[in-house]
Design a protein around this motif. Structure first.
Motif, short mmCIF file in Angstrom:
data_model
loop_
_atom_site.label_atom_id
_atom_site.label_comp_id
_atom_site.label_asym_id
_atom_site.label_seq_id
_atom_site.Cartn_x
_atom_site.Cartn_y
_atom_site.Cartn_z
N GLY A 61 0.81 -1.21 0.00
CA GLY A 61 0.00 0.00 0.00
C GLY A 61 0.84 1.25 0.00
O GLY A 61 2.08 1.20 0.00
N TYR A 62 0.15 2.36 0.01
CA TYR A 62 0.76 3.67 0.10
C TYR A 62 0.01 4.46 1.17
O TYR A 62 -1.22 4.46 1.19
CB TYR A 62 0.66 4.43 -1.23
CG TYR A 62 1.49 3.84 -2.32
CD1 TYR A 62 2.83 4.19 -2.47
CD2 TYR A 62 0.95 2.93 -3.21
CE1 TYR A 62 3.61 3.65 -3.48
CE2 TYR A 62 1.72 2.37 -4.23
CZ TYR A 62 3.05 2.74 -4.34
OH TYR A 62 3.82 2.19 -5.35
N GLY A 74 -4.21 10.19 3.07
CA GLY A 74 -4.92 9.18 2.29
C GLY A 74 -4.21 7.84 2.37
O GLY A 74 -3.07 7.75 2.82
N TYR A 76 -3.98 3.82 0.29
CA TYR A 76 -4.36 2.89 -0.79
C TYR A 76 -3.69 1.56 -0.47
O TYR A 76 -2.51 1.50 -0.12
CB TYR A 76 -3.88 3.38 -2.16
CG TYR A 76 -4.05 2.32 -3.21
CD1 TYR A 76 -5.30 2.07 -3.76
CD2 TYR A 76 -2.99 1.51 -3.60
CE1 TYR A 76 -5.48 1.06 -4.69
CE2 TYR A 76 -3.16 0.50 -4.52
CZ TYR A 76 -4.41 0.27 -5.06
OH TYR A 76 -4.59 -0.75 -5.97
N ASN A 78 -3.33 -2.76 -1.67
CA ASN A 78 -3.45 -3.75 -2.73
C ASN A 78 -3.14 -5.12 -2.15
O ASN A 78 -2.58 -5.22 -1.05
CB ASN A 78 -2.51 -3.42 -3.89
CG ASN A 78 -2.95 -4.06 -5.18
OD1 ASN A 78 -3.89 -4.85 -5.21
ND2 ASN A 78 -2.27 -3.74 -6.26
N LYS A 91 -8.44 -3.64 -0.78
CA LYS A 91 -8.23 -3.04 -2.10
C LYS A 91 -9.54 -2.56 -2.71
O LYS A 91 -9.60 -1.51 -3.32
CB LYS A 91 -7.58 -4.06 -3.04
CG LYS A 91 -7.46 -3.57 -4.47
CD LYS A 91 -6.87 -4.64 -5.36
CE LYS A 91 -6.88 -4.21 -6.79
NZ LYS A 91 -7.85 -4.92 -7.58
N LYS A 94 -13.02 1.55 -1.42
CA LYS A 94 -12.50 2.90 -1.23
C LYS A 94 -13.05 3.46 0.09
O LYS A 94 -12.34 4.19 0.79
CB LYS A 94 -12.87 3.79 -2.40
CG LYS A 94 -12.29 5.19 -2.27
CD LYS A 94 -12.59 6.06 -3.46
CE LYS A 94 -12.05 7.46 -3.37
NZ LYS A 94 -11.96 8.10 -2.11
N GLN A 97 -10.72 2.33 2.77
CA GLN A 97 -9.44 3.04 2.68
C GLN A 97 -9.59 4.49 3.17
O GLN A 97 -8.70 5.02 3.84
CB GLN A 97 -8.91 3.01 1.24
CG GLN A 97 -8.51 1.64 0.78
CD GLN A 97 -8.08 1.59 -0.68
OE1 GLN A 97 -7.87 2.62 -1.31
NE2 GLN A 97 -7.93 0.40 -1.21
N ASP A 98 -10.73 5.10 2.86
CA ASP A 98 -10.97 6.49 3.27
C ASP A 98 -11.05 6.64 4.78
O ASP A 98 -10.86 7.74 5.30
CB ASP A 98 -12.24 7.03 2.62
CG ASP A 98 -12.06 7.34 1.14
OD1 ASP A 98 -10.90 7.34 0.65
OD2 ASP A 98 -13.09 7.57 0.47
N CYS A 101 -8.10 8.41 6.44
CA CYS A 101 -7.89 9.85 6.30
C CYS A 101 -8.12 10.56 7.64
O CYS A 101 -9.13 10.33 8.31
CB CYS A 101 -8.84 10.44 5.25
SG CYS A 101 -8.53 9.78 3.60
#
Length: 160
Positions: A61-62, A74, A76, A78, A91, A94, A97-98, A101
């Motif tokens: 991920g990032y 943020g 992300y 995978n 993955k 979203k 993943q959000d 934040c």
């Protein structure tokens, strides 16, 4: 590309594709740490890649950080092969993943270790994201990936 002491090993070029995106998990283990510096709407962001293991294989991920180097801008993630509808949600969702934040890398009481985590029961909403139901091992893998990976960047993160 930096090392664990936060020292620059190699400067990238605008766009970053010529250097940092070519690094992989092996480079990461060898101490070559990719660091992407971006400007978003006039504000500096730092993007750090992370690597780990899920239930059935590798996850990566990032994590993008605000200029303070401690607030998540943020995320992300995978995976190579997680269970659809369960672990694959890291993955595919979203929305999940959000949830990262605005989270903090460090607990208010301890800035010496990474506290950002996926939790079965959220006790510190400033640093924890609720885990994916039915995907405990993948959720644990994300926590280990975040904490283990971001720990390698501690010297960089501690410089304000």
């Amino acid at each position: 590309i930096i090392d664990e002491q936060g020292q620059t090993l190699q400067k990238g070029t605008a766009g970053g594709e010529a250097d940092g995106f070519k690094l992989n998990g092996g480079d990461f283990k060898a101490g070559k740490l990719a660091l992407f510096i971006c400007n978003v709407e006039g504000k500096r962001k730092y993007v750090i890649p992370v690597y780990g293991m899920g239930l059935w294989g590798g996850i990566s991920g990032y994590i993008a950080l605000d200029e303070d180097k401690s607030t998540v801008y943020g995320a992300y993630f995978n995976h190579e092969s997680e269970t659809a509808g369960l672990g694959a949600e890291i993955k595919d969702s979203k929305e999940w993943q959000d949830k990262f934040c605005g989270k903090r890398l460090f607990a208010a009481s301890d800035t010496t270790k990474i506290a950002l985590a996926v939790a079965k029961k959220v006790e510190d909403p400033s640093t924890q994201v609720d885990g994916i139901t039915g995907a405990t091992l993948t959720s644990n893998g994300v926590t280990e990936m975040l904490q283990g990976g971001l720990t390698k960047y501690m010297k960089f993160l501690s410089v304000k």
